[in-house]
Design an enzyme around this catalytic site. Structure first.
Site, PDB file in Angstrom:
ATOM      1  N   HIS A   1      -7.386   0.924  -6.520  1.00  0.00           N
ATOM      2  CA  HIS A   1      -7.632   0.065  -5.356  1.00  0.00           C
ATOM      3  C   HIS A   1      -8.332  -1.201  -5.875  1.00  0.00           C
ATOM      4  O   HIS A   1      -9.508  -1.429  -5.615  1.00  0.00           O
ATOM      5  CB  HIS A   1      -8.497   0.817  -4.339  1.00  0.00           C
ATOM      6  CG  HIS A   1      -8.452   0.230  -2.962  1.00  0.00           C
ATOM      7  ND1 HIS A   1      -7.678  -0.859  -2.629  1.00  0.00           N
ATOM      8  CD2 HIS A   1      -9.105   0.593  -1.820  1.00  0.00           C
ATOM      9  CE1 HIS A   1      -7.861  -1.146  -1.351  1.00  0.00           C
ATOM     10  NE2 HIS A   1      -8.716  -0.289  -0.839  1.00  0.00           N
TER      11      HIS A   1
ATOM     12  N   CYS B   1     -16.401   2.077   0.326  1.00  0.00           N
ATOM     13  CA  CYS B   1     -15.268   1.188   0.619  1.00  0.00           C
ATOM     14  C   CYS B   1     -14.847   1.257   2.076  1.00  0.00           C
ATOM     15  O   CYS B   1     -14.191   0.343   2.569  1.00  0.00           O
ATOM     16  CB  CYS B   1     -14.093   1.529  -0.293  1.00  0.00           C
ATOM     17  SG  CYS B   1     -13.530   3.230  -0.117  1.00  0.00           S
TER      18      CYS B   1
ATOM     19  N   ARG C   1       0.888  -1.185   0.000  1.00  0.00           N
ATOM     20  CA  ARG C   1       0.000   0.000   0.000  1.00  0.00           C
ATOM     21  C   ARG C   1       0.913   1.218   0.000  1.00  0.00           C
ATOM     22  O   ARG C   1       1.719   1.404   0.905  1.00  0.00           O
ATOM     23  CB  ARG C   1      -0.913   0.007   1.224  1.00  0.00           C
ATOM     24  CG  ARG C   1      -1.614   1.350   1.408  1.00  0.00           C
ATOM     25  CD  ARG C   1      -2.730   1.303   2.412  1.00  0.00           C
ATOM     26  NE  ARG C   1      -3.895   0.645   1.854  1.00  0.00           N
ATOM     27  CZ  ARG C   1      -5.115   0.739   2.371  1.00  0.00           C
ATOM     28  NH1 ARG C   1      -5.324   1.469   3.444  1.00  0.00           N
ATOM     29  NH2 ARG C   1      -6.130   0.109   1.826  1.00  0.00           N
TER      30      ARG C   1
ATOM     31  N   GLN D   1     -10.259  -3.794  -3.549  1.00  0.00           N
ATOM     32  CA  GLN D   1     -11.563  -3.307  -3.106  1.00  0.00           C
ATOM     33  C   GLN D   1     -12.591  -3.445  -4.236  1.00  0.00           C
ATOM     34  O   GLN D   1     -13.714  -3.906  -4.010  1.00  0.00           O
ATOM     35  CB  GLN D   1     -11.444  -1.842  -2.674  1.00  0.00           C
ATOM     36  CG  GLN D   1     -12.743  -1.247  -2.182  1.00  0.00           C
ATOM     37  CD  GLN D   1     -13.160  -1.774  -0.818  1.00  0.00           C
ATOM     38  OE1 GLN D   1     -12.389  -1.731   0.121  1.00  0.00           O
ATOM     39  NE2 GLN D   1     -14.385  -2.266  -0.704  1.00  0.00           N
TER      40      GLN D   1
ATOM     41  N   ASP E   1     -17.152   7.674  -1.614  1.00  0.00           N
ATOM     42  CA  ASP E   1     -15.892   7.504  -0.883  1.00  0.00           C
ATOM     43  C   ASP E   1     -15.544   8.866  -0.285  1.00  0.00           C
ATOM     44  O   ASP E   1     -16.165   9.880  -0.641  1.00  0.00           O
ATOM     45  CB  ASP E   1     -14.804   7.010  -1.865  1.00  0.00           C
ATOM     46  CG  ASP E   1     -13.484   6.678  -1.180  1.00  0.00           C
ATOM     47  OD1 ASP E   1     -13.452   6.568   0.066  1.00  0.00           O
ATOM     48  OD2 ASP E   1     -12.471   6.524  -1.887  1.00  0.00           O
TER      49      ASP E   1
ATOM     50  N   ARG F   1     -13.760  -8.266   1.332  1.00  0.00           N
ATOM     51  CA  ARG F   1     -12.324  -8.052   1.122  1.00  0.00           C
ATOM     52  C   ARG F   1     -11.568  -9.331   1.470  1.00  0.00           C
ATOM     53  O   ARG F   1     -10.641  -9.732   0.781  1.00  0.00           O
ATOM     54  CB  ARG F   1     -11.806  -6.895   1.995  1.00  0.00           C
ATOM     55  CG  ARG F   1     -12.315  -5.525   1.611  1.00  0.00           C
ATOM     56  CD  ARG F   1     -11.763  -5.094   0.269  1.00  0.00           C
ATOM     57  NE  ARG F   1     -10.307  -5.044   0.266  1.00  0.00           N
ATOM     58  CZ  ARG F   1      -9.565  -4.052   0.748  1.00  0.00           C
ATOM     59  NH1 ARG F   1     -10.146  -2.997   1.255  1.00  0.00           N
ATOM     60  NH2 ARG F   1      -8.248  -4.101   0.694  1.00  0.00           N
TER      61      ARG F   1
HETATM   62  N1  NVA Z   1      -9.891   6.834  -1.493  1.00  0.00           N
HETATM   63  C1  NVA Z   1      -9.528   6.401  -0.167  1.00  0.00           C
HETATM   64  C2  NVA Z   1      -9.760   4.927  -0.033  1.00  0.00           C
HETATM   65  C3  NVA Z   1      -9.405   4.360   1.312  1.00  0.00           C
HETATM   66  C4  NVA Z   1      -9.636   2.891   1.389  1.00  0.00           C
HETATM   67  C5  NVA Z   1      -8.078   6.752   0.104  1.00  0.00           C
HETATM   68  O1  NVA Z   1      -7.245   6.554  -0.774  1.00  0.00           O
HETATM   69  O2  NVA Z   1      -7.790   7.235   1.202  1.00  0.00           O
HETATM   70  N1   CP Z   2     -11.263   0.010   2.253  1.00  0.00           N
HETATM   71  C1   CP Z   2     -10.000  -0.069   2.711  1.00  0.00           C
HETATM   72  O1   CP Z   2      -9.032  -0.342   1.962  1.00  0.00           O
HETATM   73  O2   CP Z   2      -9.868   0.105   4.062  1.00  0.00           O
HETATM   74  P1   CP Z   2      -8.538   0.292   4.877  1.00  0.00           P
HETATM   75  O3   CP Z   2      -7.929   1.602   4.484  1.00  0.00           O
HETATM   76  O4   CP Z   2      -8.971   0.264   6.319  1.00  0.00           O
HETATM   77  O5   CP Z   2      -7.596  -0.831   4.561  1.00  0.00           O
END
Ligand code: NVA
Ligand code: CP
Length: 321
Positions: free
Chosen positions: A146, A281, A119, A149, A241, A309
């Protein structure tokens, strides 16, 4: 779910072995449907208490440069359920934080691990890691995509609606990593996706272009608008989101003003079909992109998504590792 024969399935399974999972763009419609099928199968096995451990003795390294609740826990638990082990690695504790290149990190880690999940911020980081690594690399979220997800989300929609092709998914909010993966998924799976963002916050043009190409084959419809009501109109699914993703926190105040008309609330969801599903998400900023009444309402399936997930990622790991 699909009309693929046992022979086709075997060929797909064979082709998936050793692959990276960086973006849904790298996966064919048949491969995505295969993974959704497998996720549903693994979910049933888990619910029935059936032990299934194809990854016995294998280890997944999980590198996190950003926070996570769902991704971290679901990968770690998923790996355990598949008979393997997962290792949590924060960037600050690795030599990566002191300047070792991502590519060298990938090369080194491949000598110990059977798969690496990352990540990170820039999407080129996962590509670089995959270039160095000789084991499969999984994208656990970048600023661009992502895909884990999105796979879990299409599994969830399929479970609830019994089909994907022809459904209308309205995404309302920021043109971020999440919607970009949903768009690619929609374009490959024949879903009608209508995306409403404020001007200046649209998904990337290059993502839109490639989605249009996939859509020609699948029959998907890809629509971009600035009008949330138009997007929500007659939708089967309403998705949103956060307005400020990880890495964009310093824009939060400004975004709060710009995005106000894009809140998913009881008034907006009136434009959707009577049996619409609400998806997010997570994590959600209640009172910002979604009201409590919608996220806690009877149409909300956000925790089913979160659960999936686990099953979707088990399918990815079982298939590629
Ligand atoms: N768009 C959000 C998704 C988190 C799972 C982010 O990147 O923070
Ligand atoms: N939806 C998602 O990826 O959640 P986290 O940021 O908690 O991993």
């Amino acid at each position: 779910m699909t009309e693929t024969t046992a022979n086709d399935k075997q060929t797909i399974a064979q082709n998936l072995k050793g692959r990276d999972f960086l973006s849904l763009t790298d996966y064919s419609t048949e491969e995505i449907l295969y993974l959704i099928d497998l996720a549903i199968d693994l979910k049933h096995k888990q619910k029935n208490g059936e032990i299934y451990q194809p990854l016995k003795g294998k280890t997944l390294g999980m590198i996190f440069e950003k926070s996570s609740t769902r991704t971290r826990v679901s990968f770690e638990v998923g790996m355990y359920q598949l008979g393997g082990h997962a290792l949590f690695l924060s960037k600050d504790d690795l030599q990566l934080g002191r300047g070792e290149t991502i590519r060298d990190t990938g090369r080194t880690m491949s000598r110990y691990l059977d798969g690496i999940m990352l990540r990170t911020f820039a999407h080129r980081n996962v590509i670089e890691l995959a270039r160095g690594a000789t084991v499969p690399v999984i994208n656990g979220l970048t600023d661009m995509a992502h895909p884990c997800q999105a796979l879990a989300d299409y599994q969830t929609i399929y479970e609830k609606k019994g089909r994907l092709k022809g459904l209308k998914l309205a995404y309302i909010g920021d043109g971020n990593n999440m919607v970009q993966s949903l768009m690619v998924g929609a374009a490959k799976l024949g879903v009608h996706i209508a995306v409403a963002t404020p001007p200046g916050y649209e998904p990337k043009q290059e993502v839109l272009e490639s989605c249009k190409e996939y859509a020609e084959k699948s029959g998907a419809v890809i629509e971009l608008t600035h009008d949330p009501k138009e997007a929500a109109s007659q939708a089967d699914v309403i998705y949103t989101d956060v307005w400020a993703s990880m890495g964009f926190e310093d824009e939060h105040e400004e975004r709060l003003k710009v995005f106000q008309p894009y809140q998913v609330n009881l008034e907006l969801v009136q434009h959707a079909k009577d049996d619409f599903l609400f998806m997010h998400c997570l994590p959600a900023k209640r009172g910002e992109e979604v009201s409590d009444a919608v996220i806690d309402g009877e149409h909300s399936i956000v925790f089913d998504q979160a659960e999936n997930r686990l099953h979707a990622q088990k399918a990815i790991m079982a298939a590629i590792m």
